[in-house]
Design an enzyme around this catalytic site. Structure first.
Site, PDB file in Angstrom:
ATOM      1  N   LYS A 129       0.824  -1.211   0.000  1.00 22.34           N
ATOM      2  CA  LYS A 129       0.000   0.000   0.000  1.00 22.34           C
ATOM      3  C   LYS A 129       0.861   1.266   0.000  1.00 22.34           C
ATOM      4  CE  LYS A 129      -4.205  -1.751   0.243  1.00 22.34           C
ATOM      5  NZ  LYS A 129      -5.239  -1.496  -0.809  1.00 22.34           N
TER       6      LYS A 129
ATOM      7  N   LYS B 155      -3.469 -11.326  -7.640  1.00 25.30           N
ATOM      8  CA  LYS B 155      -4.773 -11.882  -7.296  1.00 25.30           C
ATOM      9  C   LYS B 155      -5.867 -10.896  -7.670  1.00 25.30           C
ATOM     10  CE  LYS B 155      -4.524 -10.113  -2.539  1.00 25.30           C
ATOM     11  NZ  LYS B 155      -5.685  -9.215  -2.592  1.00 25.30           N
TER      12      LYS B 155
ATOM     13  N   LYS C 176     -10.281  -5.638  -5.217  1.00 28.38           N
ATOM     14  CA  LYS C 176     -11.360  -4.662  -5.324  1.00 28.38           C
ATOM     15  C   LYS C 176     -10.917  -3.402  -6.046  1.00 28.38           C
ATOM     16  CE  LYS C 176     -14.347  -5.589  -1.357  1.00 28.38           C
ATOM     17  NZ  LYS C 176     -14.989  -4.949  -0.194  1.00 28.38           N
TER      18      LYS C 176
END
Length: 333
Positions: free
Chosen positions: A113, A195, A198
């Site tokens: 992040k 993967k 969202k």
């Protein structure tokens, strides 16, 4: 005899996707029959990435609707918004005293992040695993149905539970990943890179809200090649990914048919993707349609959240009363 307690949550940003379903939600549905389940929409966690808060309410209600559409029964499980249980925040504060900057900076999700949003490396992002731990320990949960990418966070939750118990006294069980003895599922993206997510690679992620044509379009763009040139060739990772996704929604006979074609150097990836697209439409469409029906009934969703918050706070309050006593913060009583 009391049932084992299960806790898990899903961030309120964006629609749920195939990885959410097979990584956690499928287990949620199975667990509700045999366990005391607390499932929440993680709206505090969502704030670490500074979403448009004008859309927060809609996101929470949409995620809740999708959870119910996927099979959760509000009569059997406690469904609530994370922010409606302030006891979580208090336990989060206490646990932060037992968490160290160095170990938090080493977590994979923080590093990912921080690279993705270098101008927004906030304290909430750094202490994300501590808040996740508070979510779990506030109910003294034994089991957490998580995807493979959350295993590191769960290990940290066990560490924090151990530290609290060692320093202040025995209170928390050490939570374990739970998925009915099966290997934890990590659903790959359609582009062969990472993967399903969202917020990232949205064109390579299949969402439970995607319409039929969008599903077909995404699947047909999945990364392939010209196929093996000789029998029993080694399968590239991005082709393994497609087979893995197919194994989730197609019949075993269908998967085996295309695996045999690959091994015989006769596979037609276009046919495989068409089959996968139709099987994926068959799987997702009923969930999407049910979620849309539920989402239109806002009053019903608010009732579910209100009742869930009351139930969650009652249980969390018992934990905080004991935690305050052990830490020594009950001297005003």
């Amino acid at each position: 005899m009391s049932k084992p307690i299960v806790v898990s949550g899903i961030r309120s940003t964006g629609n749920l996707h195939l990885g959410n379903y097979f990584g956690a939600m499928r287990n949620y549905v199975r667990m509700q029959e045999q366990h005391e389940c607390y499932f929440f929409v993680a709206d505090w966690h969502a704030l670490t990435t500074h979403p448009d808060t004008k859309e927060l309410e809609n996101s929470v209600l949409s995620v809740l609707a999708e959870n119910i559409a996927a099979g959760l029964d509000p009569e059997k499980v406690t469904l609530y918004a994370q922010s409606a249980v302030p006891e979580i925040a208090e336990l989060y504060l206490l646990l932060n005293m037992l968490a160290y900057k160095g170990e938090l900076e080493k977590t994979t999700t923080f590093k990912d992040k921080a690279r993705a949003q270098p101008d927004n490396v906030n304290a909430g992002l750094l202490t994300y695993p501590v808040l996740m731990t508070a979510d779990i320990l506030v109910h003294r949960a034994l089991y957490v149905p998580v995807g493979k990418d959350q295993e590191q966070h769960l290990e940290m939750a066990r560490n924090f539970a151990q530290r609290f118990n060692h320093r202040y006294g025995e209170l928390f069980p050490e939570p374990q990943a739970f998925n009915f003895g099966e290997e934890l599922v990590k659903v790959p993206s359609l582009d062969g890179a990472g993967k399903m997510s969202k917020s990232e690679n949205q064109n390579a992620t299949l969402y439970l809200a995607d319409d039929d044509e969008l599903i077909r379009k995404k699947v047909m763009k999945a990364k392939t090649d010209s196929g093996p040139t000789e029998p029993n060739s080694e399968m590239p990772d991005y082709i393994k990914n497609i087979f893995q996704i197919m194994s989730l929604v197609s019949t075993p006979d269908t998967v085996e048919k295309f695996r045999t074609d690959f091994n015989n150097a006769g596979i037609r990836y276009g046919d495989m993707k068409k089959q996968l697209a139709e099987d994926m439409v068959t799987f997702i469409a009923p969930i999407r349609q049910r979620a849309q029906e539920i989402r239109r009934d806002t009053d019903y969703l608010r009732r579910v959240l209100t009742r869930g918050a009351e139930q969650a706070r009652e249980n969390a309050g018992k934990t905080l009363t004991e935690a305050r006593r052990l830490v020594g913060l009950n001297y005003l009583q």
